[in-house]
Design a protein around this motif. Structure first.
Motif, PDB file in Angstrom:
ATOM      1  N   MET A  99       0.842  -1.200   0.000  1.00  8.02           N
ATOM      2  CA  MET A  99       0.000   0.000   0.000  1.00  8.02           C
ATOM      3  C   MET A  99       0.876   1.247   0.000  1.00  8.02           C
ATOM      4  O   MET A  99       1.860   1.322   0.731  1.00  8.02           O
ATOM      5  CB  MET A  99      -0.921   0.003   1.227  1.00  8.02           C
ATOM      6  CG  MET A  99      -1.858   1.205   1.311  1.00  8.02           C
ATOM      7  SD  MET A  99      -2.880   1.223   2.809  1.00  8.02           S
ATOM      8  CE  MET A  99      -4.020  -0.104   2.466  1.00  8.02           C
ATOM      9  N   GLU A 100       0.518   2.210  -0.824  1.00  8.51           N
ATOM     10  CA  GLU A 100       1.222   3.485  -0.855  1.00  8.51           C
ATOM     11  C   GLU A 100       0.599   4.437   0.164  1.00  8.51           C
ATOM     12  O   GLU A 100      -0.618   4.432   0.379  1.00  8.51           O
ATOM     13  CB  GLU A 100       1.138   4.103  -2.250  1.00  8.51           C
ATOM     14  CG  GLU A 100       1.872   3.317  -3.323  1.00  8.51           C
ATOM     15  CD  GLU A 100       3.373   3.334  -3.119  1.00  8.51           C
ATOM     16  OE1 GLU A 100       3.894   4.380  -2.668  1.00  8.51           O
ATOM     17  OE2 GLU A 100       4.027   2.318  -3.398  1.00  8.51           O
ATOM     18  N   TYR A 101       1.446   5.241   0.781  1.00  9.31           N
ATOM     19  CA  TYR A 101       0.968   6.213   1.762  1.00  9.31           C
ATOM     20  C   TYR A 101       1.408   7.599   1.302  1.00  9.31           C
ATOM     21  O   TYR A 101       2.609   7.857   1.154  1.00  9.31           O
ATOM     22  CB  TYR A 101       1.543   5.907   3.150  1.00  9.31           C
ATOM     23  CG  TYR A 101       1.287   4.481   3.593  1.00  9.31           C
ATOM     24  CD1 TYR A 101       0.067   4.119   4.147  1.00  9.31           C
ATOM     25  CD2 TYR A 101       2.264   3.504   3.431  1.00  9.31           C
ATOM     26  CE1 TYR A 101      -0.176   2.813   4.541  1.00  9.31           C
ATOM     27  CE2 TYR A 101       2.034   2.197   3.823  1.00  9.31           C
ATOM     28  CZ  TYR A 101       0.810   1.856   4.373  1.00  9.31           C
ATOM     29  OH  TYR A 101       0.571   0.566   4.759  1.00  9.31           O
ATOM     30  N   HIS A 102       0.432   8.465   1.089  1.00  9.36           N
ATOM     31  CA  HIS A 102       0.816   9.765   0.534  1.00  9.36           C
ATOM     32  C   HIS A 102      -0.269  10.810   0.777  1.00  9.36           C
ATOM     33  O   HIS A 102      -1.459  10.529   0.699  1.00  9.36           O
ATOM     34  CB  HIS A 102       1.060   9.650  -0.971  1.00  9.36           C
ATOM     35  CG  HIS A 102       1.429  10.959  -1.609  1.00  9.36           C
ATOM     36  ND1 HIS A 102       2.658  11.555  -1.428  1.00  9.36           N
ATOM     37  CD2 HIS A 102       0.708  11.794  -2.405  1.00  9.36           C
ATOM     38  CE1 HIS A 102       2.694  12.693  -2.094  1.00  9.36           C
ATOM     39  NE2 HIS A 102       1.523  12.868  -2.696  1.00  9.36           N
ATOM     40  N   TRP A 103       0.164  12.004   1.086  1.00  4.15           N
ATOM     41  CA  TRP A 103      -0.656  13.207   1.009  1.00  4.15           C
ATOM     42  C   TRP A 103       0.288  14.372   0.724  1.00  4.15           C
ATOM     43  O   TRP A 103       1.499  14.258   0.917  1.00  4.15           O
ATOM     44  CB  TRP A 103      -1.474  13.444   2.282  1.00  4.15           C
ATOM     45  CG  TRP A 103      -0.697  13.553   3.566  1.00  4.15           C
ATOM     46  CD1 TRP A 103      -0.463  12.560   4.470  1.00  4.15           C
ATOM     47  CD2 TRP A 103      -0.056  14.725   4.101  1.00  4.15           C
ATOM     48  NE1 TRP A 103       0.284  13.015   5.522  1.00  4.15           N
ATOM     49  CE2 TRP A 103       0.542  14.353   5.329  1.00  4.15           C
ATOM     50  CE3 TRP A 103       0.064  16.049   3.676  1.00  4.15           C
ATOM     51  CZ2 TRP A 103       1.254  15.251   6.118  1.00  4.15           C
ATOM     52  CZ3 TRP A 103       0.773  16.950   4.469  1.00  4.15           C
ATOM     53  CH2 TRP A 103       1.356  16.550   5.673  1.00  4.15           C
ATOM     54  N   SER A 104      -0.268  15.461   0.250  1.00  2.00           N
ATOM     55  CA  SER A 104       0.572  16.593  -0.138  1.00  2.00           C
ATOM     56  C   SER A 104      -0.047  17.902   0.332  1.00  2.00           C
ATOM     57  O   SER A 104      -1.166  17.932   0.874  1.00  2.00           O
ATOM     58  CB  SER A 104       0.736  16.624  -1.662  1.00  2.00           C
ATOM     59  OG  SER A 104      -0.509  16.959  -2.266  1.00  2.00           O
ATOM     60  N   LEU A 105       0.667  18.981   0.092  1.00  2.00           N
ATOM     61  CA  LEU A 105       0.146  20.305   0.432  1.00  2.00           C
ATOM     62  C   LEU A 105      -1.145  20.602  -0.312  1.00  2.00           C
ATOM     63  O   LEU A 105      -2.010  21.328   0.190  1.00  2.00           O
ATOM     64  CB  LEU A 105       1.190  21.376   0.117  1.00  2.00           C
ATOM     65  CG  LEU A 105       2.361  21.505   1.098  1.00  2.00           C
ATOM     66  CD1 LEU A 105       3.382  22.506   0.572  1.00  2.00           C
ATOM     67  CD2 LEU A 105       1.875  21.928   2.470  1.00  2.00           C
ATOM     68  N   ASP A 106      -1.295  20.030  -1.495  1.00  2.00           N
ATOM     69  CA  ASP A 106      -2.538  20.236  -2.252  1.00  2.00           C
ATOM     70  C   ASP A 106      -3.740  19.674  -1.496  1.00  2.00           C
ATOM     71  O   ASP A 106      -4.843  20.231  -1.567  1.00  2.00           O
ATOM     72  CB  ASP A 106      -2.439  19.579  -3.629  1.00  2.00           C
ATOM     73  CG  ASP A 106      -1.538  20.364  -4.577  1.00  2.00           C
ATOM     74  OD1 ASP A 106      -1.316  21.565  -4.311  1.00  2.00           O
ATOM     75  OD2 ASP A 106      -1.059  19.778  -5.561  1.00  2.00           O
ATOM     76  N   ASP A 107      -3.536  18.572  -0.776  1.00  2.00           N
ATOM     77  CA  ASP A 107      -4.627  18.008   0.030  1.00  2.00           C
ATOM     78  C   ASP A 107      -5.010  18.964   1.157  1.00  2.00           C
ATOM     79  O   ASP A 107      -6.193  19.127   1.477  1.00  2.00           O
ATOM     80  CB  ASP A 107      -4.216  16.658   0.616  1.00  2.00           C
ATOM     81  CG  ASP A 107      -3.993  15.608  -0.454  1.00  2.00           C
ATOM     82  OD1 ASP A 107      -4.901  15.399  -1.269  1.00  2.00           O
ATOM     83  OD2 ASP A 107      -2.900  15.019  -0.483  1.00  2.00           O
ATOM     84  N   LEU A 108      -4.009  19.594   1.751  1.00  2.00           N
ATOM     85  CA  LEU A 108      -4.286  20.559   2.816  1.00  2.00           C
ATOM     86  C   LEU A 108      -5.003  21.786   2.256  1.00  2.00           C
ATOM     87  O   LEU A 108      -5.939  22.306   2.873  1.00  2.00           O
ATOM     88  CB  LEU A 108      -2.985  20.986   3.501  1.00  2.00           C
ATOM     89  CG  LEU A 108      -2.077  19.883   4.062  1.00  2.00           C
ATOM     90  CD1 LEU A 108      -0.948  20.509   4.873  1.00  2.00           C
ATOM     91  CD2 LEU A 108      -2.857  18.918   4.924  1.00  2.00           C
TER      92      LEU A 108
END
Length: 384
Positions: A1-10
């Motif tokens: 499983m990949e785990y990811h979030w970015s500033l765009d999500d915020l």
């Protein structure tokens, strides 16, 4: 499983919050939404590479010091008592620390000795295993958050300061975010257990996350599960490795407390100056502590929030652990009540009604250090 979030999500969360803001007809709701938006802006700014800390004028700095002394003065006695209780263990702590300097060198992990590694997948399994056994009433909330881990957790090269992980939550859009430093070290599981303790408190009591004035107890939600995990060892790690993590946790808060020791003198001087932080206060600090402060105008530090939170949370967690050994359900009830105290009520008063902070610190520290020393002696560590 990949785990990811970015500033765009915020930023997306922030945009949704603005939408809620403009759609709301309640001024009270708008004020709360704006608080969340402001917090989101601060987080985005902190995570952006171009963020800068604004410089303060002399008067602004005086105002900041004044506010910090008012906000934190009642906590200095707790921190000072922590130091008094732990000072008799200083020789043993130094002895163990010297061993690890010889054994693990510049590393901060016992994994260099055991060679133990942990994948992200394994770490999350351990986290789930721990929380499934932690508190049945909290487990459904945990699983609701855990199931969205692929878009709510990310692993990064570094985090500002000395943090190994941190987390934040946006109420109304109901999104949490965790970031953890990339590592194969088994300690990653304990970091995630810590952060999911925060997430539980954010979800169950979101207004307290933003509006609770007694922020000195914010870390209790995370430190107690982490400390309990060291004792329950849900990952079945090498015992010495887990003992090292217990020791590392203790030495961290002890060092935090010692770094704040000078602040007690600041508070005394502030009280002598009629509880005012002004030019006379600076002159008094220079006169009485000048040899200890390289540059009082620039170096005077009255901010204890970050370090102080961990010290106080450790004290609370130690008392909860002591209760847990005798009555698991009672300890968990107190823990749940702590994280559920409404933002406009006094967390400190509730904790005082249930726990006597520091009353078992000496006993628990002796148990931990003596047990650790015996194990180290058994494996010949003192002869390294």
């Amino acid at each position: 499983m990949e785990y990811h979030w970015s500033l765009d999500d915020l930023r997306s969360c922030k945009n949704k919050l603005w939408q809620f803001y403009y759609e709301s007809s309640s001024e009270e709701d708008k004020a709360y939404i704006r608080t969340i938006i402001d917090a989101a802006s601060d987080i985005i700014s902190d995570l952006s590479s171009n963020s800068e800390i604004p410089s303060l004028s002399y008067d602004q700095r005086l105002g900041t010091i004044e506010k910090e002394l008012v906000d934190y003065s009642s906590y200095y006695d707790i921190i000072e008592n922590f130091i008094i209780i732990l000072d008799p263990f200083e020789r043993q702590l130094n002895k163990i620390e010297n061993i690890f300097k010889n054994v693990i060198g510049p590393h901060d992990s016992y994994a260099v000795v055991t060679g133990a590694t942990l994948t992200n997948y394994q770490a999350f399994n351990i986290v789930k295993k721990f929380y499934s056994r932690f508190d049945g009433t909290l487990f459904p909330t945990f699983m609701g958050a855990f199931d969205s881990r692929s878009t709510s957790v990310r692993f990064v090269d570094k985090i500002s300061g000395y943090n190994e992980a941190d987390s934040f939550y946006f109420d109304l859009v109901k999104r949490y975010f965790i970031q953890v430093v990339k590592t194969k070290d088994p300690n990653k599981a304990f970091s995630l257990i810590h952060e999911y303790g925060h997430v539980l408190s954010y979800i169950l009591n979101p207004k307290a996350y933003l509006l609770q004035k007694e922020c000195m107890y914010d870390e209790v939600a995370a430190v107690f599960p982490e400390l309990l995990a060291y004792y329950l060892n849900p990952g079945n790690f090498d015992e010495l490795h887990v003992d090292f993590e217990k020791y590392a946790s203790l030495i961290s808060v002890y060092n935090y407390a010692n770094s704040l020791a000078l602040h007690t003198a600041y508070v005394d001087i502030w009280k002598d100056n009629r509880r005012r932080a002004n030019k006379r206060f600076f002159r008094m600090v220079k006169k009485e502590l000048g040899e200890k402060v390289e540059d009082v105008d620039e170096g005077l530090d009255t901010y204890i929030n970050s370090c102080g939170q961990y010290i106080i949370a450790y004290l609370v967690a130690i008392e909860l652990l002591n209760v847990y050994r005798k009555d698991k359900n009672k300890a968990l009830e107190i823990y749940r009540n702590i994280i559920m105290v409404p933002y406009n009520q006094n967390v400190h008063e509730y904790i005082k009604s249930e726990l006597e902070l520091g009353s078992h610190l000496e006993e628990e520290t002796a148990l931990m250090i003596d047990g650790f020393e015996k194990k180290l002696t058994k494996v010949g560590a003192f002869h390294v």
